[in-house]
Design a protein around this motif. Sequence first.
Motif, PDB file in Angstrom:
ATOM      1  N   PHE A 262       0.849  -1.188   0.000  1.00 36.97           N
ATOM      2  CA  PHE A 262       0.000   0.000   0.000  1.00 36.97           C
ATOM      3  C   PHE A 262       0.889   1.244   0.000  1.00 36.97           C
ATOM      4  N   VAL A 263       0.339   2.356  -0.516  1.00 36.09           N
ATOM      5  CA  VAL A 263       1.145   3.578  -0.582  1.00 36.09           C
ATOM      6  C   VAL A 263       1.400   4.152   0.806  1.00 36.09           C
ATOM      7  N   ARG A 264       0.535   3.803   1.749  1.00 33.71           N
ATOM      8  CA  ARG A 264       0.756   4.174   3.155  1.00 33.71           C
ATOM      9  C   ARG A 264       0.034   3.128   4.000  1.00 33.71           C
ATOM     10  N   PRO A 265       0.359   3.064   5.289  1.00 32.33           N
ATOM     11  CA  PRO A 265      -0.337   2.043   6.107  1.00 32.33           C
ATOM     12  C   PRO A 265      -1.848   2.298   6.113  1.00 32.33           C
ATOM     13  N   LEU A 266      -2.612   1.250   5.868  1.00 34.56           N
ATOM     14  CA  LEU A 266      -4.073   1.357   5.830  1.00 34.56           C
ATOM     15  C   LEU A 266      -4.677   0.386   6.835  1.00 34.56           C
ATOM     16  N   VAL A 267      -5.758   0.804   7.456  1.00 34.27           N
ATOM     17  CA  VAL A 267      -6.482  -0.107   8.353  1.00 34.27           C
ATOM     18  C   VAL A 267      -7.879  -0.420   7.844  1.00 34.27           C
ATOM     19  N   GLY A 268      -8.389   0.438   6.944  1.00 31.03           N
ATOM     20  CA  GLY A 268      -9.749   0.274   6.438  1.00 31.03           C
ATOM     21  C   GLY A 268     -10.521   1.556   6.637  1.00 31.03           C
ATOM     22  N   PHE A 269     -11.420   1.850   5.681  1.00 32.95           N
ATOM     23  CA  PHE A 269     -12.275   3.042   5.669  1.00 32.95           C
ATOM     24  C   PHE A 269     -11.529   4.321   5.263  1.00 32.95           C
ATOM     25  N   GLU A 270     -10.245   4.208   4.833  1.00 37.39           N
ATOM     26  CA  GLU A 270      -9.612   5.377   4.224  1.00 37.39           C
ATOM     27  C   GLU A 270     -10.246   5.602   2.847  1.00 37.39           C
ATOM     28  N   THR A 271     -10.250   6.863   2.405  1.00 37.43           N
ATOM     29  CA  THR A 271     -10.856   7.157   1.101  1.00 37.43           C
ATOM     30  C   THR A 271      -9.810   7.709   0.141  1.00 37.43           C
ATOM     31  N   PHE A 272     -10.048   7.450  -1.142  1.00 40.40           N
ATOM     32  CA  PHE A 272      -9.142   7.869  -2.212  1.00 40.40           C
ATOM     33  C   PHE A 272      -9.958   8.523  -3.325  1.00 40.40           C
ATOM     34  N   ALA A 273      -9.345   9.537  -3.954  1.00 43.59           N
ATOM     35  CA  ALA A 273      -9.998  10.190  -5.090  1.00 43.59           C
ATOM     36  C   ALA A 273      -9.825   9.341  -6.348  1.00 43.59           C
ATOM     37  N   GLY A 275      -8.659   7.736  -9.489  1.00 43.94           N
ATOM     38  CA  GLY A 275      -7.343   7.692 -10.121  1.00 43.94           C
ATOM     39  C   GLY A 275      -6.179   7.689  -9.145  1.00 43.94           C
ATOM     40  N   GLU A 276      -6.439   7.955  -7.875  1.00 49.36           N
ATOM     41  CA  GLU A 276      -5.358   8.016  -6.882  1.00 49.36           C
ATOM     42  C   GLU A 276      -4.771   6.616  -6.651  1.00 49.36           C
ATOM     43  N   LEU A 277      -3.449   6.602  -6.474  1.00 50.25           N
ATOM     44  CA  LEU A 277      -2.769   5.315  -6.259  1.00 50.25           C
ATOM     45  C   LEU A 277      -3.026   4.804  -4.839  1.00 50.25           C
ATOM     46  N   ILE A 278      -3.457   3.547  -4.743  1.00 50.00           N
ATOM     47  CA  ILE A 278      -3.731   2.917  -3.441  1.00 50.00           C
ATOM     48  C   ILE A 278      -2.627   1.932  -3.087  1.00 50.00           C
ATOM     49  N   THR A 280       0.710  -0.773  -5.003  1.00 49.33           N
ATOM     50  CA  THR A 280       1.378  -1.337  -6.174  1.00 49.33           C
ATOM     51  C   THR A 280       1.569  -2.828  -5.916  1.00 49.33           C
ATOM     52  N   ASP A 281       1.549  -3.586  -7.015  1.00 50.38           N
ATOM     53  CA  ASP A 281       1.696  -5.039  -6.921  1.00 50.38           C
ATOM     54  C   ASP A 281       2.649  -5.447  -8.034  1.00 50.38           C
ATOM     55  N   GLY A 282       3.944  -5.458  -7.723  1.00 54.27           N
ATOM     56  CA  GLY A 282       4.924  -5.635  -8.795  1.00 54.27           C
ATOM     57  C   GLY A 282       4.803  -4.454  -9.749  1.00 54.27           C
ATOM     58  N   ASP A 283       4.610  -4.748 -11.019  1.00 56.13           N
ATOM     59  CA  ASP A 283       4.486  -3.679 -12.022  1.00 56.13           C
ATOM     60  C   ASP A 283       3.080  -3.099 -12.071  1.00 56.13           C
ATOM     61  N   GLU A 284       2.165  -3.737 -11.399  1.00 57.03           N
ATOM     62  CA  GLU A 284       0.766  -3.320 -11.517  1.00 57.03           C
ATOM     63  C   GLU A 284       0.414  -2.268 -10.477  1.00 57.03           C
ATOM     64  N   GLU A 285      -0.454  -1.346 -10.850  1.00 54.72           N
ATOM     65  CA  GLU A 285      -0.921  -0.325  -9.918  1.00 54.72           C
ATOM     66  C   GLU A 285      -2.372  -0.596  -9.546  1.00 54.72           C
ATOM     67  N   CYS A 290     -13.050   5.383  -8.562  1.00 59.94           N
ATOM     68  CA  CYS A 290     -14.076   6.427  -8.456  1.00 59.94           C
ATOM     69  C   CYS A 290     -13.671   7.364  -7.321  1.00 59.94           C
ATOM     70  N   ASP A 291     -14.330   8.506  -7.246  1.00 59.93           N
ATOM     71  CA  ASP A 291     -14.119   9.390  -6.095  1.00 59.93           C
ATOM     72  C   ASP A 291     -14.712   8.761  -4.835  1.00 59.93           C
ATOM     73  N   ASP A 292     -14.196   9.176  -3.691  1.00 53.03           N
ATOM     74  CA  ASP A 292     -14.653   8.623  -2.411  1.00 53.03           C
ATOM     75  C   ASP A 292     -14.491   7.109  -2.344  1.00 53.03           C
ATOM     76  N   CYS A 293     -13.563   6.595  -3.135  1.00 54.16           N
ATOM     77  CA  CYS A 293     -13.301   5.152  -3.099  1.00 54.16           C
ATOM     78  C   CYS A 293     -12.835   4.807  -1.676  1.00 54.16           C
ATOM     79  N   THR A 294     -13.538   3.881  -1.055  1.00 52.93           N
ATOM     80  CA  THR A 294     -13.271   3.538   0.346  1.00 52.93           C
ATOM     81  C   THR A 294     -12.690   2.135   0.409  1.00 52.93           C
ATOM     82  N   VAL A 295     -11.527   2.003   1.048  1.00 51.97           N
ATOM     83  CA  VAL A 295     -10.898   0.680   1.131  1.00 51.97           C
ATOM     84  C   VAL A 295     -11.381  -0.036   2.390  1.00 51.97           C
TER      85      VAL A 295
END
Length: 315
Positions: A262-273, A275-278, A280-285, A290-295
């Motif tokens: 993950f791009v930063r430590p996540l616990v759950g319920f963080e939101t991303f705009a 296109g924002e990077l959440i 990376t998995d090897g070469d894959e991003e 969507c906006d307000d994407c909630t992990v």
Amino acid sequence: MNSENDLPPLEVLPRDISAYARGNTGIPYVHRFESGKPGPHVLINALTHGNEICGMVAATHLLDTGVRPKIGTLTVSFAHVEAYNAFDAQAPHENRQLVHNLNRVWSDEWLDGTEDSPELRRAREMRPVVAAADHILDIHSTSQPVDPFWVYPAFARNAEVALAIGRPSIHLVMPKGLGSGTPLIQHGRHGEDGGPAGAALVAECGQHFLQSAADMATQVSLDFLAHFGLIERDPAERSAAVPQRRFELLQTRMIKTPEFRFVRPLVGFETFAEGELIATDGDEEVRAPCDDCTVLMPARLPIVGREGVYLSRPI
Ligand SMILES: [Zn+2]
């Protein structure tokens, strides 16, 4: 990824549950009580994952306090006792599963197939128990200390029950299932829209080893039984009406390489705009679709072949 040091203390530990092995159905660790009166058959299932011990607390509470159905039938089961018994306090996340994820093998393909594992043996053993239930509560917990939430396929019958109970107050709704296998609550008719199936819900009760998760598991179990009229419940014990928050599952991202980060430590319920990077998995991003994407349920460790993260959006 997070280290063990980030995790909360082990407030609740597994205890010896061998006294519950015999049951009364011919299937180990499955207990059934018939009221002799018409009514629904409700299954409260614990320990689909071996280290999710809040379910053990709830199930033993029902059995130890002698809860009996006023109408219909109550079944209480401990699913993956073999994994539960493998608990090691030095590695308390290791015994979630032994080989397969017991919560992804409930399709006819897996259950009728030729592969073998402790999970497949137990799923085959418990298949008639799950198939017989009208309504199912499958009790789970999370590796991270996040608010409890429901998880269920987006069938009206499920939403109706979860909203009526209202605790947990957060709902993860799955319009297209999990995308990573068939969970127990989608076995057979419970995986089909329409038809004769009742409600089948997962309750994620909080972090595995917190007392609050054990308390939540017990409360939700009693609420679930009261909702269907199997027990009476003092209205004072019911949760006050609180605003409900609902999310729909968009994607389940599987871990493909040991480099999944993950791009930063996540616990759950963080939101991303959008296109924002959440991650990376090897070469894959992994980017927010969507906006307000909630992990939800970000993986603690990059174990290839397991789920990395759920991407959802508020509804
Ligand atoms: Zn679980």
